[in-house]
Motif scaffolding. Structure first.
Motif, PDB file in Angstrom:
ATOM      1  N   ILE A  89       0.857  -1.186   0.000  1.00  0.00           N
ATOM      2  CA  ILE A  89       0.000   0.000   0.000  1.00  0.00           C
ATOM      3  C   ILE A  89       0.892   1.234   0.000  1.00  0.00           C
ATOM      4  N   LEU A  90       0.577   2.180  -0.860  1.00  0.00           N
ATOM      5  CA  LEU A  90       1.200   3.497  -0.834  1.00  0.00           C
ATOM      6  C   LEU A  90       0.157   4.468  -0.307  1.00  0.00           C
ATOM      7  N   PHE A  91       0.402   5.012   0.879  1.00  0.00           N
ATOM      8  CA  PHE A  91      -0.515   5.968   1.481  1.00  0.00           C
ATOM      9  C   PHE A  91      -0.020   7.358   1.108  1.00  0.00           C
ATOM     10  N   ALA A  92      -0.728   8.010   0.188  1.00  0.00           N
ATOM     11  CA  ALA A  92      -0.292   9.289  -0.374  1.00  0.00           C
ATOM     12  C   ALA A  92      -1.403  10.325  -0.239  1.00  0.00           C
ATOM     13  N   PRO A  93      -1.642  10.804   0.977  1.00  0.00           N
ATOM     14  CA  PRO A  93      -2.749  11.746   1.187  1.00  0.00           C
ATOM     15  C   PRO A  93      -2.368  13.165   0.772  1.00  0.00           C
ATOM     16  N   PRO A  94      -3.347  13.976   0.378  1.00  0.00           N
ATOM     17  CA  PRO A  94      -3.088  15.406   0.172  1.00  0.00           C
ATOM     18  C   PRO A  94      -2.937  16.111   1.513  1.00  0.00           C
ATOM     19  N   VAL A  95      -2.386  17.314   1.486  1.00  0.00           N
ATOM     20  CA  VAL A  95      -2.192  18.078   2.723  1.00  0.00           C
ATOM     21  C   VAL A  95      -3.521  18.284   3.444  1.00  0.00           C
ATOM     22  N   SER A  96      -4.576  18.526   2.708  1.00  0.00           N
ATOM     23  CA  SER A  96      -5.885  18.789   3.323  1.00  0.00           C
ATOM     24  C   SER A  96      -6.418  17.584   4.094  1.00  0.00           C
ATOM     25  N   GLU A  97      -5.963  16.401   3.750  1.00  0.00           N
ATOM     26  CA  GLU A  97      -6.394  15.198   4.454  1.00  0.00           C
ATOM     27  C   GLU A  97      -5.646  15.044   5.777  1.00  0.00           C
ATOM     28  N   MET A  98      -4.383  15.381   5.785  1.00  0.00           N
ATOM     29  CA  MET A  98      -3.581  15.261   7.012  1.00  0.00           C
ATOM     30  C   MET A  98      -3.774  16.453   7.939  1.00  0.00           C
ATOM     31  N   TYR A  99      -3.996  17.614   7.352  1.00  0.00           N
ATOM     32  CA  TYR A  99      -4.189  18.836   8.142  1.00  0.00           C
ATOM     33  C   TYR A  99      -5.464  19.538   7.672  1.00  0.00           C
ATOM     34  N   PRO A 100      -6.625  19.002   8.037  1.00  0.00           N
ATOM     35  CA  PRO A 100      -7.887  19.602   7.601  1.00  0.00           C
ATOM     36  C   PRO A 100      -8.097  20.971   8.234  1.00  0.00           C
ATOM     37  N   ALA A 101      -9.034  21.714   7.695  1.00  0.00           N
ATOM     38  CA  ALA A 101      -9.345  23.045   8.219  1.00  0.00           C
ATOM     39  C   ALA A 101      -9.607  22.980   9.714  1.00  0.00           C
ATOM     40  N   GLY A 102      -8.976  23.883  10.452  1.00  0.00           N
ATOM     41  CA  GLY A 102      -9.146  23.919  11.897  1.00  0.00           C
ATOM     42  C   GLY A 102      -8.151  23.083  12.662  1.00  0.00           C
ATOM     43  N   PHE A 103      -7.232  22.398  11.973  1.00  0.00           N
ATOM     44  CA  PHE A 103      -6.230  21.579  12.667  1.00  0.00           C
ATOM     45  C   PHE A 103      -5.431  22.466  13.612  1.00  0.00           C
ATOM     46  N   ALA A 104      -5.329  22.059  14.896  1.00  0.00           N
ATOM     47  CA  ALA A 104      -4.750  22.953  15.903  1.00  0.00           C
ATOM     48  C   ALA A 104      -3.866  22.243  16.921  1.00  0.00           C
ATOM     49  N   THR A 105      -3.370  21.047  16.590  1.00  0.00           N
ATOM     50  CA  THR A 105      -2.607  20.260  17.562  1.00  0.00           C
ATOM     51  C   THR A 105      -1.169  20.083  17.090  1.00  0.00           C
ATOM     52  N   THR A 106      -0.242  20.297  18.015  1.00  0.00           N
ATOM     53  CA  THR A 106       1.174  20.082  17.725  1.00  0.00           C
ATOM     54  C   THR A 106       1.781  19.264  18.854  1.00  0.00           C
ATOM     55  N   ILE A 107       2.630  18.310  18.502  1.00  0.00           N
ATOM     56  CA  ILE A 107       3.340  17.509  19.500  1.00  0.00           C
ATOM     57  C   ILE A 107       4.768  18.025  19.607  1.00  0.00           C
ATOM     58  N   HIS A 108       5.196  18.302  20.825  1.00  0.00           N
ATOM     59  CA  HIS A 108       6.553  18.793  21.069  1.00  0.00           C
ATOM     60  C   HIS A 108       7.288  17.809  21.973  1.00  0.00           C
ATOM     61  N   VAL A 109       8.437  17.346  21.535  1.00  0.00           N
ATOM     62  CA  VAL A 109       9.301  16.477  22.328  1.00  0.00           C
ATOM     63  C   VAL A 109      10.427  17.343  22.878  1.00  0.00           C
ATOM     64  N   SER A 110      10.504  17.478  24.183  1.00  0.00           N
ATOM     65  CA  SER A 110      11.461  18.402  24.792  1.00  0.00           C
ATOM     66  C   SER A 110      12.865  17.813  24.848  1.00  0.00           C
ATOM     67  N   GLY A 111      13.829  18.695  25.008  1.00  0.00           N
ATOM     68  CA  GLY A 111      15.201  18.276  25.280  1.00  0.00           C
ATOM     69  C   GLY A 111      15.983  17.914  24.035  1.00  0.00           C
ATOM     70  N   ILE A 112      15.746  16.718  23.513  1.00  0.00           N
ATOM     71  CA  ILE A 112      16.555  16.242  22.387  1.00  0.00           C
ATOM     72  C   ILE A 112      16.256  16.981  21.090  1.00  0.00           C
ATOM     73  N   THR A 113      15.211  17.797  21.073  1.00  0.00           N
ATOM     74  CA  THR A 113      14.906  18.579  19.871  1.00  0.00           C
ATOM     75  C   THR A 113      15.537  19.968  19.921  1.00  0.00           C
ATOM     76  N   ASP A 114      16.222  20.302  21.024  1.00  0.00           N
ATOM     77  CA  ASP A 114      16.753  21.652  21.191  1.00  0.00           C
ATOM     78  C   ASP A 114      18.147  21.823  20.603  1.00  0.00           C
ATOM     79  N   VAL A 115      18.775  20.735  20.156  1.00  0.00           N
ATOM     80  CA  VAL A 115      20.167  20.771  19.716  1.00  0.00           C
ATOM     81  C   VAL A 115      20.263  20.329  18.249  1.00  0.00           C
ATOM     82  N   LEU A 116      21.483  20.373  17.698  1.00  0.00           N
ATOM     83  CA  LEU A 116      21.748  19.902  16.340  1.00  0.00           C
ATOM     84  C   LEU A 116      20.758  20.528  15.354  1.00  0.00           C
ATOM     85  N   CYS A 117      20.027  19.718  14.604  1.00  0.00           N
ATOM     86  CA  CYS A 117      19.097  20.280  13.610  1.00  0.00           C
ATOM     87  C   CYS A 117      17.992  21.099  14.260  1.00  0.00           C
TER      88      CYS A 117
END
Length: 283
Positions: A89-117
């Protein structure tokens, strides 16, 4: 191979697979497939009854001045390669399918995301990665998800996400796949003209210089970094970062007394490239 565009259809496909008692392997990608991606798919084929490859250029992990608009896209080519590599299976959704109107949630992983990239691309980058990976894991519910070790920090972020949210999936990191001259395969390598392409090989040579010293017993991080930096300087590359960090928590290291991640990022020609090497600790 079946191409699926919507979350509801993907979930229906998963239900059918689960009803047969089959296991699912997921390979999350942004497309522009190269041998690195295909190696993940082949590994998933070995380990899973059903292989799902996601193809989604995730806008939330790109910054305002990054290459979202120019990121290479060729779905027909990618679909043919994925099918040849064993994807079901190739799951190839459009942006509107993954982030529909009103999408308002973000996941943040602390610490290891503050360095390098994370430090250089900004907090949005790994927030975008964590959010889209969490969505893909929720939609596909794989038994195993396969990621490339070239994106070493991303692998650590995903592992922490899975651990902290108690997600029932195993994360498998697969080895970096390189060109014959040592350049780590990347979708962004297409941005390199011939001179930049030759120059870019210095990233791997720099890591190898440090790795060779470590293999001969050198433990001093400053010495290892100096060896790598010298190779980059000889090639005319000023790294965005070149750092030695604990391979699990990304804490800075001054001595390789445990497994260490030697990581580099640099702009070469029109491309921002990353590479890394794991240096084994004293034990």
């Amino acid at each position: 191979m079946r191409i699926v565009r919507t979350v509801s259809d993907m979930r229906a496909a998963v239900r059918a697979v689960r009803a047969e008692g089959a296991s699912i392997g997921l390979v999350p990608t942004m497309g522009a497939f190269h041998e690195g991606h295909l190696s993940l798919m082949r590994r998933a084929r070995e380990a899973s009854d059903v292989v799902v490859v996601s193809l989604f250029v995730n806008p939330t992990q790109f910054g305002a001045n990054e290459d979202l608009g120019s990121y290479p896209r060729d779905e027909a080519r990618d679909a043919a390669l994925a099918e040849e590599a064993g994807a079901d299976i190739l799951f190839a959704p459009p942006v509107s399918e993954m982030y529909p109107a009103g999408f308002a949630t973000t996941i943040h992983v602390s610490g290891i995301t503050d360095v390098l990239c994370g430090a250089h691309r900004g907090p949005h980058h790994f927030d975008g990665v964590a959010t889209v990976v969490a969505k893909l894991l929720s939609i596909v519910t794989p038994d195993v998800a396969f990621f490339g070790q070239k994106d070493a920090q991303q692998v650590l972020v995903v592992r922490r996400l899975v651990r902290d949210l108690d997600l029932p999936v195993r994360i498998e990191a697969c080895p970096i796949v390189r060109e014959p001259d040592g350049l780590a395969m990347s979708s962004r390598n297409v941005y390199l003209d011939a001179p930049a392409r030759a120059q870019a090989t210095a990233l791997n040579r720099a890591l190898t210089a440090a790795e060779d010293l470590a293999a001969r017993g050198e433990r001093d991080g400053a010495v290892l970094l100096a060896a790598a930096r010298s190779v980059l300087a000889d090639a005319g590359i000023e790294p965005e970062y070149l750092e030695l960090r604990d391979a699990e928590h990304l804490r800075p290291l001054v001595r390789v007394d445990r497994d260490a991640l030697l990581a580099v990022a640099a702009r070469v020609g029109a491309a921002r490239l990353i590479d890394n090497r794991i240096l084994k600790g004293e034990s």
